[in-house]
Write a protein that holds these residues in place. Structure first.
Motif, PDB file in Angstrom:
ATOM      1  N   ALA A 109       0.862  -1.186   0.000  1.00 44.38           N
ATOM      2  CA  ALA A 109       0.000   0.000   0.000  1.00 44.38           C
ATOM      3  C   ALA A 109       0.895   1.231   0.000  1.00 44.38           C
ATOM      4  N   GLY A 110       1.017   1.866  -1.146  1.00 42.41           N
ATOM      5  CA  GLY A 110       1.876   3.031  -1.246  1.00 42.41           C
ATOM      6  C   GLY A 110       2.520   3.125  -2.616  1.00 42.41           C
ATOM      7  N   SER A 111       3.645   3.834  -2.668  1.00 47.38           N
ATOM      8  CA  SER A 111       4.355   4.070  -3.921  1.00 47.38           C
ATOM      9  C   SER A 111       5.142   2.839  -4.344  1.00 47.38           C
ATOM     10  N   ALA A 112       5.016   2.463  -5.619  1.00 51.46           N
ATOM     11  CA  ALA A 112       5.771   1.321  -6.138  1.00 51.46           C
ATOM     12  C   ALA A 112       7.268   1.575  -6.044  1.00 51.46           C
ATOM     13  N   THR A 113       7.693   2.793  -6.342  1.00 47.31           N
ATOM     14  CA  THR A 113       9.119   3.120  -6.291  1.00 47.31           C
ATOM     15  C   THR A 113       9.650   3.046  -4.869  1.00 47.31           C
ATOM     16  N   VAL A 114       8.881   3.552  -3.904  1.00 48.43           N
ATOM     17  CA  VAL A 114       9.313   3.523  -2.504  1.00 48.43           C
ATOM     18  C   VAL A 114       9.479   2.084  -2.026  1.00 48.43           C
ATOM     19  N   TYR A 115       8.548   1.228  -2.379  1.00 46.68           N
ATOM     20  CA  TYR A 115       8.651  -0.170  -1.956  1.00 46.68           C
ATOM     21  C   TYR A 115       9.778  -0.896  -2.689  1.00 46.68           C
ATOM     22  N   ALA A 116      10.011  -0.530  -3.941  1.00 47.90           N
ATOM     23  CA  ALA A 116      11.142  -1.129  -4.655  1.00 47.90           C
ATOM     24  C   ALA A 116      12.459  -0.697  -4.024  1.00 47.90           C
ATOM     25  N   ASP A 117      12.550   0.576  -3.644  1.00 46.23           N
ATOM     26  CA  ASP A 117      13.760   1.058  -2.960  1.00 46.23           C
ATOM     27  C   ASP A 117      13.972   0.320  -1.642  1.00 46.23           C
ATOM     28  N   ASP A 118      12.885  -0.017  -0.977  1.00 43.72           N
ATOM     29  CA  ASP A 118      12.976  -0.691   0.317  1.00 43.72           C
ATOM     30  C   ASP A 118      13.440  -2.146   0.174  1.00 43.72           C
ATOM     31  N   SER A 119      13.452  -2.652  -1.067  1.00 49.99           N
ATOM     32  CA  SER A 119      13.793  -4.055  -1.307  1.00 49.99           C
ATOM     33  C   SER A 119      15.116  -4.219  -2.046  1.00 49.99           C
ATOM     34  N   LEU A 120      15.964  -3.210  -2.009  1.00 51.70           N
ATOM     35  CA  LEU A 120      17.219  -3.284  -2.769  1.00 51.70           C
ATOM     36  C   LEU A 120      18.094  -4.447  -2.327  1.00 51.70           C
ATOM     37  N   TRP A 121      18.144  -4.729  -1.036  1.00 54.81           N
ATOM     38  CA  TRP A 121      19.124  -5.690  -0.515  1.00 54.81           C
ATOM     39  C   TRP A 121      18.466  -6.870   0.203  1.00 54.81           C
ATOM     40  N   THR A 122      17.211  -7.156  -0.091  1.00 57.82           N
ATOM     41  CA  THR A 122      16.506  -8.216   0.633  1.00 57.82           C
ATOM     42  C   THR A 122      16.913  -9.621   0.200  1.00 57.82           C
ATOM     43  N   PHE A 123      17.717  -9.736  -0.852  1.00 53.53           N
ATOM     44  CA  PHE A 123      18.115 -11.064  -1.330  1.00 53.53           C
ATOM     45  C   PHE A 123      19.620 -11.298  -1.204  1.00 53.53           C
ATOM     46  N   GLY A 124      20.302 -10.415  -0.489  1.00 55.51           N
ATOM     47  CA  GLY A 124      21.718 -10.630  -0.224  1.00 55.51           C
ATOM     48  C   GLY A 124      22.637 -10.350  -1.382  1.00 55.51           C
ATOM     49  N   ASN A 125      22.161  -9.612  -2.390  1.00 56.69           N
ATOM     50  CA  ASN A 125      23.033  -9.255  -3.514  1.00 56.69           C
ATOM     51  C   ASN A 125      23.996  -8.158  -3.110  1.00 56.69           C
ATOM     52  N   CYS A 126      25.160  -8.160  -3.738  1.00 56.63           N
ATOM     53  CA  CYS A 126      26.159  -7.123  -3.451  1.00 56.63           C
ATOM     54  C   CYS A 126      25.992  -5.909  -4.356  1.00 56.63           C
ATOM     55  N   ALA A 127      25.623  -6.131  -5.607  1.00 54.07           N
ATOM     56  CA  ALA A 127      25.419  -5.021  -6.541  1.00 54.07           C
ATOM     57  C   ALA A 127      23.955  -4.592  -6.515  1.00 54.07           C
ATOM     58  N   PRO A 128      23.664  -3.318  -6.738  1.00 53.25           N
ATOM     59  CA  PRO A 128      22.264  -2.882  -6.786  1.00 53.25           C
ATOM     60  C   PRO A 128      21.537  -3.545  -7.951  1.00 53.25           C
ATOM     61  N   PRO A 129      20.253  -3.748  -7.823  1.00 58.12           N
ATOM     62  CA  PRO A 129      19.503  -4.442  -8.882  1.00 58.12           C
ATOM     63  C   PRO A 129      19.313  -3.568 -10.109  1.00 58.12           C
ATOM     64  N   TYR A 130      18.956  -4.234 -11.214  1.00 59.78           N
ATOM     65  CA  TYR A 130      18.510  -3.526 -12.416  1.00 59.78           C
ATOM     66  C   TYR A 130      17.083  -3.049 -12.174  1.00 59.78           C
ATOM     67  N   ARG A 131      16.707  -1.971 -12.848  1.00 62.06           N
ATOM     68  CA  ARG A 131      15.344  -1.474 -12.680  1.00 62.06           C
ATOM     69  C   ARG A 131      14.869  -0.805 -13.944  1.00 62.06           C
ATOM     70  N   THR A 132      13.589  -1.014 -14.250  1.00 63.20           N
ATOM     71  CA  THR A 132      12.943  -0.285 -15.325  1.00 63.20           C
ATOM     72  C   THR A 132      11.550   0.117 -14.855  1.00 63.20           C
ATOM     73  N   VAL A 133      11.064   1.230 -15.364  1.00 62.60           N
ATOM     74  CA  VAL A 133       9.736   1.734 -15.000  1.00 62.60           C
ATOM     75  C   VAL A 133       8.901   1.803 -16.276  1.00 62.60           C
ATOM     76  N   LEU A 134       7.756   1.131 -16.272  1.00 63.16           N
ATOM     77  CA  LEU A 134       6.878   1.104 -17.435  1.00 63.16           C
ATOM     78  C   LEU A 134       6.023   2.365 -17.486  1.00 63.16           C
ATOM     79  N   PRO A 135       5.451   2.682 -18.640  1.00 61.46           N
ATOM     80  CA  PRO A 135       4.652   3.913 -18.767  1.00 61.46           C
ATOM     81  C   PRO A 135       3.500   4.016 -17.768  1.00 61.46           C
ATOM     82  N   ASP A 136       2.952   2.872 -17.333  1.00 65.08           N
ATOM     83  CA  ASP A 136       1.826   2.938 -16.392  1.00 65.08           C
ATOM     84  C   ASP A 136       2.281   3.086 -14.944  1.00 65.08           C
ATOM     85  N   GLY A 137       3.592   3.168 -14.705  1.00 68.19           N
ATOM     86  CA  GLY A 137       4.109   3.326 -13.355  1.00 68.19           C
ATOM     87  C   GLY A 137       4.576   2.040 -12.704  1.00 68.19           C
ATOM     88  N   THR A 138       4.445   0.917 -13.387  1.00 67.12           N
ATOM     89  CA  THR A 138       4.940  -0.350 -12.850  1.00 67.12           C
ATOM     90  C   THR A 138       6.464  -0.301 -12.731  1.00 67.12           C
TER      91      THR A 138
END
Length: 298
Positions: free
Chosen positions: A190-219
């Motif tokens: 419940a909230g901004s998709a970008t904010v929640y994506a930012d909150d999940s940058l390191w939840t899988f133990g990766n060392c490098a930041p994830p790739y990201r793309t934003v679709l025209p509808d805000g996904t």
């Protein structure tokens, strides 16, 4: 006519073309310099044009500039060869390198991967519905399986694997290298998709930041690096799809399939019994195709 007159007559012919003079050399040199300079100018124009196109692409890929009096909507991005940007934030510092446990090592002869290990950082923002607790409609799952088949025709895609009580939807992916799988789970935020994506940058133990793309509808679609885990040198890669309607879809690519699993004693979980294949069943580029495709499913 004496000999002297005969010799003079023989020499009285048109003179041969003159040898190359300094004036000729200078003229040729001027033409060559001009050609070289023209070529150089064209080269510079081509490079500048390329830079302009590249800069335009970067501007389109990156987020719009944020005015100083408005809050930052999220980290900036930089272009990566995958075709999606990586989130522009400092990487984590590894605390070691992954090594298989003695209790469940890889099969004999399988090369040991060398991957840095970094800390897993839990989410700070709670999900309205945790991942794995959101049940998806049957028609959505059927469309998803068809989507996988269309997006990666290079591999054989099985029917839906049997579940064990949790809201998990998996299919086997097979090619000449063996059988792996991709698993779909879902939750809600419940909230901004970008904010929640930012909150999940390191939840899988990766060392490098994830790739990201934003679709025209805000996904917002976020793809994490492959990581190694137990047992048998398991290789996993996670992609998250944050839709503007609050649905969070999580895809997990694995180097093992249904034949390597059996229901565990703890209800709702699987137990690994087989080592799986050497590599993930999809390349990074192939896996990335599934994100935008599933994002548009109703």
């Amino acid at each position: 006519m004496n000999i002297e007159e005969k010799l003079r007559g023989a020499l009285d012919v048109a003179a041969p073309p003159p040898t190359t003079t300094l004036d000729v050399v200078m003229k040729r040199g001027r033409r060559r310099v001009f050609a070289q300079r023209a070529g150089a100018v064209l080269g510079v124009v081509a490079v500048v044009a390329g830079i302009g196109i590249g800069a335009t692409t970067l501007n389109m890929a990156g987020p719009p500039p944020t005015p100083a009096n408005e809050p930052d909507a999220g980290p900036a991005t930089v272009v990566h060869s995958v075709g999606w940007p990586r989130v522009n934030t400092p990487p984590q510092i590894p605390y070691g390198t992954w090594t298989p446990a003695a209790t469940a090592p890889p099969p004999d002869g399988r090369p040991i991967v060398s991957m840095p290990r970094c800390n897993i950082q839990a989410r700070k923002l709670a999900l309205a519905t945790p991942i794995g607790n959101e049940r998806l409609p049957d028609d959505f799952v059927a469309k998803w399986i068809d989507t996988v088949r269309r997006q990666v025709p290079e591999v054989q895609v099985s029917a839906l694997s049997p579940g064990v009580g949790r809201a998990e939807y998996a299919v086997d992916l097979a090619d000449g290298g063996g059988t792996g799988s991709v698993r779909l789970t879902a939750g809600r935020f419940a909230g901004s998709a970008t904010v929640y994506a930012d909150d999940s940058l390191w939840t899988f133990g990766n060392c490098a930041p994830p790739y990201r793309t934003v679709l025209p509808d805000g996904t917002v679609i976020q793809l994490h690096d492959v990581r190694a885990a137990e047992p048998f040198q398991t290789l996993l890669q996670v992609m998250e799809v944050y839709r503007p309607d609050g649905l969070l879809l999580q895809l997990e690519l694995a180097n093992y399939g249904s034949k390597d699993l059996r229901p565990a004693a703890q209800q709702g979980y699987w137990e690994r019994i087989g080592p799986g294949r050497l590599t993930p069943p999809l390349s990074e580029e192939q896996f990335a195709r599934l994100g935008p495709a599933i994002a548009g499913e109703a």
